[in-house]
Design a protein around this motif. Structure first.
Motif, PDB file in Angstrom:
ATOM      1  N   GLN A  72       4.814  -7.471  -5.865  1.00 56.93           N
ATOM      2  CA  GLN A  72       4.164  -6.193  -5.586  1.00 56.93           C
ATOM      3  C   GLN A  72       4.039  -5.353  -6.853  1.00 56.93           C
ATOM      4  N   ALA A  73       5.064  -5.383  -7.700  1.00 58.20           N
ATOM      5  CA  ALA A  73       5.038  -4.600  -8.936  1.00 58.20           C
ATOM      6  C   ALA A  73       3.921  -5.083  -9.860  1.00 58.20           C
ATOM      7  N   LYS A  74       3.783  -6.397  -9.965  1.00 56.76           N
ATOM      8  CA  LYS A  74       2.729  -6.948 -10.827  1.00 56.76           C
ATOM      9  C   LYS A  74       1.352  -6.544 -10.307  1.00 56.76           C
ATOM     10  N   LYS A  75       1.183  -6.576  -8.997  1.00 55.17           N
ATOM     11  CA  LYS A  75      -0.120  -6.268  -8.427  1.00 55.17           C
ATOM     12  C   LYS A  75      -0.438  -4.780  -8.520  1.00 55.17           C
ATOM     13  N   GLU A  76       0.506  -3.947  -8.153  1.00 58.51           N
ATOM     14  CA  GLU A  76       0.233  -2.511  -8.084  1.00 58.51           C
ATOM     15  C   GLU A  76       0.129  -1.858  -9.457  1.00 58.51           C
ATOM     16  N   PHE A  77       0.945  -2.316 -10.411  1.00 62.60           N
ATOM     17  CA  PHE A  77       0.992  -1.654 -11.719  1.00 62.60           C
ATOM     18  C   PHE A  77       0.449  -2.514 -12.857  1.00 62.60           C
TER      19      PHE A  77
ATOM     20  N   ASN B 125       5.999  -9.080   0.847  1.00 63.07           N
ATOM     21  CA  ASN B 125       5.615  -7.722   1.220  1.00 63.07           C
ATOM     22  C   ASN B 125       6.333  -7.255   2.485  1.00 63.07           C
ATOM     23  N   GLN B 126       6.993  -8.164   3.231  1.00 57.40           N
ATOM     24  CA  GLN B 126       7.772  -7.778   4.395  1.00 57.40           C
ATOM     25  C   GLN B 126       9.232  -7.510   4.028  1.00 57.40           C
ATOM     26  N   ILE B 127       9.636  -7.896   2.822  1.00 53.00           N
ATOM     27  CA  ILE B 127      11.038  -7.839   2.436  1.00 53.00           C
ATOM     28  C   ILE B 127      11.408  -6.503   1.805  1.00 53.00           C
ATOM     29  N   MET B 128      10.446  -5.762   1.357  1.00 54.44           N
ATOM     30  CA  MET B 128      10.753  -4.513   0.659  1.00 54.44           C
ATOM     31  C   MET B 128      11.692  -3.657   1.504  1.00 54.44           C
ATOM     32  N   SER B 129      12.841  -3.324   0.937  1.00 54.40           N
ATOM     33  CA  SER B 129      13.859  -2.631   1.723  1.00 54.40           C
ATOM     34  C   SER B 129      13.580  -1.134   1.855  1.00 54.40           C
ATOM     35  N   SER B 130      12.828  -0.549   0.926  1.00 58.17           N
ATOM     36  CA  SER B 130      12.495   0.870   1.021  1.00 58.17           C
ATOM     37  C   SER B 130      11.193   1.116   0.264  1.00 58.17           C
ATOM     38  N   PRO B 131      10.531   2.238   0.540  1.00 61.67           N
ATOM     39  CA  PRO B 131       9.275   2.513  -0.172  1.00 61.67           C
ATOM     40  C   PRO B 131       9.483   2.806  -1.653  1.00 61.67           C
ATOM     41  N   ASP B 132      10.723   3.049  -2.059  1.00 63.45           N
ATOM     42  CA  ASP B 132      11.005   3.339  -3.462  1.00 63.45           C
ATOM     43  C   ASP B 132      11.215   2.087  -4.296  1.00 63.45           C
ATOM     44  N   ARG B 133      11.291   0.921  -3.653  1.00 64.40           N
ATOM     45  CA  ARG B 133      11.527  -0.328  -4.376  1.00 64.40           C
ATOM     46  C   ARG B 133      10.442  -1.344  -4.057  1.00 64.40           C
ATOM     47  N   LEU B 134      10.080  -2.115  -5.075  1.00 61.21           N
ATOM     48  CA  LEU B 134       9.038  -3.126  -4.930  1.00 61.21           C
ATOM     49  C   LEU B 134       9.553  -4.477  -5.399  1.00 61.21           C
TER      50      LEU B 134
ATOM     51  N   ARG C 114      10.285   2.008  -8.068  1.00 59.49           N
ATOM     52  CA  ARG C 114       8.876   2.362  -8.225  1.00 59.49           C
ATOM     53  C   ARG C 114       8.652   3.346  -9.377  1.00 59.49           C
ATOM     54  N   ASP C 115       9.532   4.332  -9.518  1.00 58.41           N
ATOM     55  CA  ASP C 115       9.363   5.327 -10.589  1.00 58.41           C
ATOM     56  C   ASP C 115       9.457   4.675 -11.964  1.00 58.41           C
TER      57      ASP C 115
ATOM     58  N   VAL D 105       6.751   2.435 -16.918  1.00 55.66           N
ATOM     59  CA  VAL D 105       6.460   1.268 -17.767  1.00 55.66           C
ATOM     60  C   VAL D 105       4.957   0.998 -17.803  1.00 55.66           C
ATOM     61  N   ALA D 106       4.296   1.104 -16.635  1.00 53.85           N
ATOM     62  CA  ALA D 106       2.846   0.877 -16.586  1.00 53.85           C
ATOM     63  C   ALA D 106       2.086   1.936 -17.378  1.00 53.85           C
ATOM     64  N   LEU D 107       2.520   3.185 -17.285  1.00 50.74           N
ATOM     65  CA  LEU D 107       1.857   4.244 -18.062  1.00 50.74           C
ATOM     66  C   LEU D 107       2.051   4.032 -19.556  1.00 50.74           C
ATOM     67  N   ARG D 108       3.236   3.569 -19.929  1.00 53.54           N
ATOM     68  CA  ARG D 108       3.489   3.305 -21.345  1.00 53.54           C
ATOM     69  C   ARG D 108       2.642   2.127 -21.835  1.00 53.54           C
ATOM     70  N   LYS D 109       2.473   1.119 -20.993  1.00 50.17           N
ATOM     71  CA  LYS D 109       1.725  -0.077 -21.398  1.00 50.17           C
ATOM     72  C   LYS D 109       0.215   0.173 -21.406  1.00 50.17           C
ATOM     73  N   HIS D 110      -0.322   0.726 -20.308  1.00 49.56           N
ATOM     74  CA  HIS D 110      -1.772   0.849 -20.169  1.00 49.56           C
ATOM     75  C   HIS D 110      -2.300   2.238 -20.488  1.00 49.56           C
ATOM     76  N   GLY D 111      -1.462   3.244 -20.448  1.00 51.66           N
ATOM     77  CA  GLY D 111      -1.934   4.615 -20.586  1.00 51.66           C
ATOM     78  C   GLY D 111      -2.468   5.095 -19.244  1.00 51.66           C
TER      79      GLY D 111
END
Length: 144
Positions: A72-77, A59-68, A105-106, A111-117
């Motif tokens: 982090q991706a597994k947890k957030e989405f 969580n300290q390595i993320m280079s920008s708020p647009d990338r995870l 992130r976009d 992908v998360a919306l397609r998978k979970h709705g």
């Protein structure tokens, strides 16, 4: 008492950076290999005490708020490794920390919306908030 003072002087001299050894003083010869190795080990230990090297957390390595990162991706989405495998990613490497994959992130959101709705994703987020709130309540009760 003399040996204690000699040992104390020797440790002070070794901290200052010189190789101080009785066998070299008596023979007036250059230091032997074992003394050189001992000195190198001592210098390394001093450097490690001064500058402890810590591995950055994902969580300290993320280079920008647009990338995870993948974690982090597994947890957030609520995605799995299989969901992330076909997605394009950016490599990020940091000395001593290894290499990480950074996902947009976009794209993860789509992908998360397609998978979970939309409703499914919202339900999962609400459920996580409730779990975290219950966990905090239990910790507060346990600390009292």
């Amino acid at each position: 008492r003399d040996s204690f003072e000699d040992a104390n002087a020797k440790s002070n001299a070794s901290r200052e950076g010189s190789i101080d050894c009785r066998c070299h003083q008596e023979r007036k010869a250059p230091p032997c290999m074992s003394c050189i190795i001992t000195r190198i080990i001592h210098i390394t230990e001093l450097q490690n005490e001064k500058e402890p090297k810590t591995k950055p957390k994902p969580n300290q390595i993320m280079s920008s708020p647009d990338r995870l990162t993948a974690t982090q991706a597994k947890k957030e989405f609520f995605l799995t490794a299989d969901d992330l495998r076909p997605l394009p990613f950016h490599r990020f490497s940091f000395w001593g920390a290894g290499r990480y994959k950074l996902y947009d992130r976009d794209l993860l959101k789509r992908v998360a919306l397609r998978k979970h709705g939309r409703d499914g994703l919202l339900r999962k987020r609400v459920a996580r908030q409730e779990r975290e709130a219950n966990k905090k309540l239990k910790e507060l009760k346990a600390s009292e």
